[in-house]
Scaffold this motif. Structure first.
Motif, PDB file in Angstrom:
ATOM      1  N   MET A 157      32.678  36.237  41.494  1.00 16.66           N
ATOM      2  CA  MET A 157      33.888  36.068  40.695  1.00 16.66           C
ATOM      3  C   MET A 157      33.929  34.664  40.096  1.00 16.66           C
ATOM      4  O   MET A 157      33.425  33.713  40.682  1.00 16.66           O
ATOM      5  N   LEU A 158      34.560  34.558  38.954  1.00 15.08           N
ATOM      6  CA  LEU A 158      34.651  33.256  38.306  1.00 15.08           C
ATOM      7  C   LEU A 158      35.437  32.245  39.143  1.00 15.08           C
ATOM      8  O   LEU A 158      35.168  31.048  39.073  1.00 15.08           O
ATOM      9  N   SER A 191      29.582  37.461  35.214  1.00 17.29           N
ATOM     10  CA  SER A 191      31.052  37.408  35.249  1.00 17.29           C
ATOM     11  C   SER A 191      31.603  36.831  33.955  1.00 17.29           C
ATOM     12  O   SER A 191      32.606  37.324  33.414  1.00 17.29           O
ATOM     13  N   SER A 246      30.167  36.974  31.045  1.00 17.44           N
ATOM     14  CA  SER A 246      29.951  37.986  30.005  1.00 17.44           C
ATOM     15  C   SER A 246      31.058  39.025  30.014  1.00 17.44           C
ATOM     16  O   SER A 246      31.564  39.421  28.958  1.00 17.44           O
ATOM     17  N   GLN A 247      31.427  39.466  31.207  1.00 22.52           N
ATOM     18  CA  GLN A 247      32.532  40.423  31.317  1.00 22.52           C
ATOM     19  C   GLN A 247      33.804  39.830  30.736  1.00 22.52           C
ATOM     20  O   GLN A 247      34.540  40.500  30.013  1.00 22.52           O
ATOM     21  N   PHE A 248      34.057  38.564  31.060  1.00 21.63           N
ATOM     22  CA  PHE A 248      35.243  37.899  30.542  1.00 21.63           C
ATOM     23  C   PHE A 248      35.180  37.831  29.015  1.00 21.63           C
ATOM     24  O   PHE A 248      36.146  38.179  28.328  1.00 21.63           O
ATOM     25  N   CYS A 299      33.798  39.619  26.882  1.00 28.16           N
ATOM     26  CA  CYS A 299      33.924  40.929  26.244  1.00 28.16           C
ATOM     27  C   CYS A 299      35.337  41.498  26.322  1.00 28.16           C
ATOM     28  O   CYS A 299      35.645  42.490  25.660  1.00 28.16           O
ATOM     29  N   ASP A 300      36.186  40.892  27.118  1.00 29.57           N
ATOM     30  CA  ASP A 300      37.565  41.364  27.284  1.00 29.57           C
ATOM     31  C   ASP A 300      38.477  40.566  26.353  1.00 29.57           C
ATOM     32  O   ASP A 300      38.959  39.486  26.696  1.00 29.57           O
ATOM     33  N   ALA A 356      41.853  39.358  27.719  1.00 29.64           N
ATOM     34  CA  ALA A 356      41.753  38.247  28.671  1.00 29.64           C
ATOM     35  C   ALA A 356      41.472  36.933  27.941  1.00 29.64           C
ATOM     36  O   ALA A 356      42.049  35.894  28.267  1.00 29.64           O
ATOM     37  N   ILE A 410      41.250  34.413  35.028  1.00 26.70           N
ATOM     38  CA  ILE A 410      39.814  34.471  35.304  1.00 26.70           C
ATOM     39  C   ILE A 410      39.518  35.110  36.659  1.00 26.70           C
ATOM     40  O   ILE A 410      38.405  35.524  36.915  1.00 26.70           O
ATOM     41  N   GLN A 422      40.181  37.892  37.562  1.00 27.46           N
ATOM     42  CA  GLN A 422      39.873  39.316  37.352  1.00 27.46           C
ATOM     43  C   GLN A 422      38.375  39.549  37.111  1.00 27.46           C
ATOM     44  O   GLN A 422      37.927  40.687  37.039  1.00 27.46           O
ATOM     45  N   PHE A 423      37.615  38.468  36.990  1.00 22.92           N
ATOM     46  CA  PHE A 423      36.199  38.583  36.598  1.00 22.92           C
ATOM     47  C   PHE A 423      35.271  37.947  37.618  1.00 22.92           C
ATOM     48  O   PHE A 423      35.608  37.034  38.285  1.00 22.92           O
TER      49      PHE A 423
END
Length: 147
Positions: free
Chosen positions: A1-2, A117, A119-121, A123-124, A127, A144, A146-147
């Motif tokens: 997680m971040l 993590s 990258s996921q952020f 792309c959202d 967020a 953050i 959440q990622f």
């Protein structure tokens, strides 16, 4: 997680900076404070920017300044700077930048989970938008987290 990497001590929120160099310096100062990089790391980022442009502006409003491990990295770490009014990095498609993640990595493999993590952020869109609007460190951590 971040939030394994980003915490209250390495988040900086400012209304404005004078230029991209100041924004990068804020991100790197936090890495220096974490004893993750030597002070020469900042000059390495500046030099690379001068040579090839803002290679670390990753998307609209987001930058991740970093240099090579041999340029003074001590350990893998991350910092976060939010610039409310944004700052131009010379990236035609992605300026102004509001979110700056300072990155130091000891090699190309050790930070794979962190990059995943991030990258996921990135792309959202929701967020990212919420992070740009965050007004305090707790809000930043909530987003953050959440990622």
């Amino acid at each position: 997680m971040l939030t394994d990497w980003i915490n209250d001590a390495n988040i900086t929120l400012v209304n404005q900076v004078n230029n991209w160099q100041s924004a990068v310096e804020l991100a790197v100062q936090s890495l220096i404070a974490q004893q993750a990089v030597e002070s020469r790391y900042l000059q390495a980022i500046y030099a690379m920017h001068e040579q090839i442009g803002p290679y670390y502006v990753l998307g609209e409003g987001i930058a991740m300044p970093h240099a090579r491990p041999e340029e003074g990295v001590i350990k893998t770490a991350l910092s976060l700077v939010l610039v409310k009014e944004g700052v131009n990095f010379g990236s035609e498609d992605n300026d102004p930048v509001y979110i700056i993640f300072g990155l130091s990595a000891v090699d190309s493999n050790s930070h794979i989970e962190m990059i995943a993590s991030l990258s996921q952020f990135f792309c959202d869109e929701e967020a990212v938008k919420n992070l740009k609007l965050a007004i305090d460190k707790q809000q930043v951590l909530d987003i953050i987290g959440q990622f």
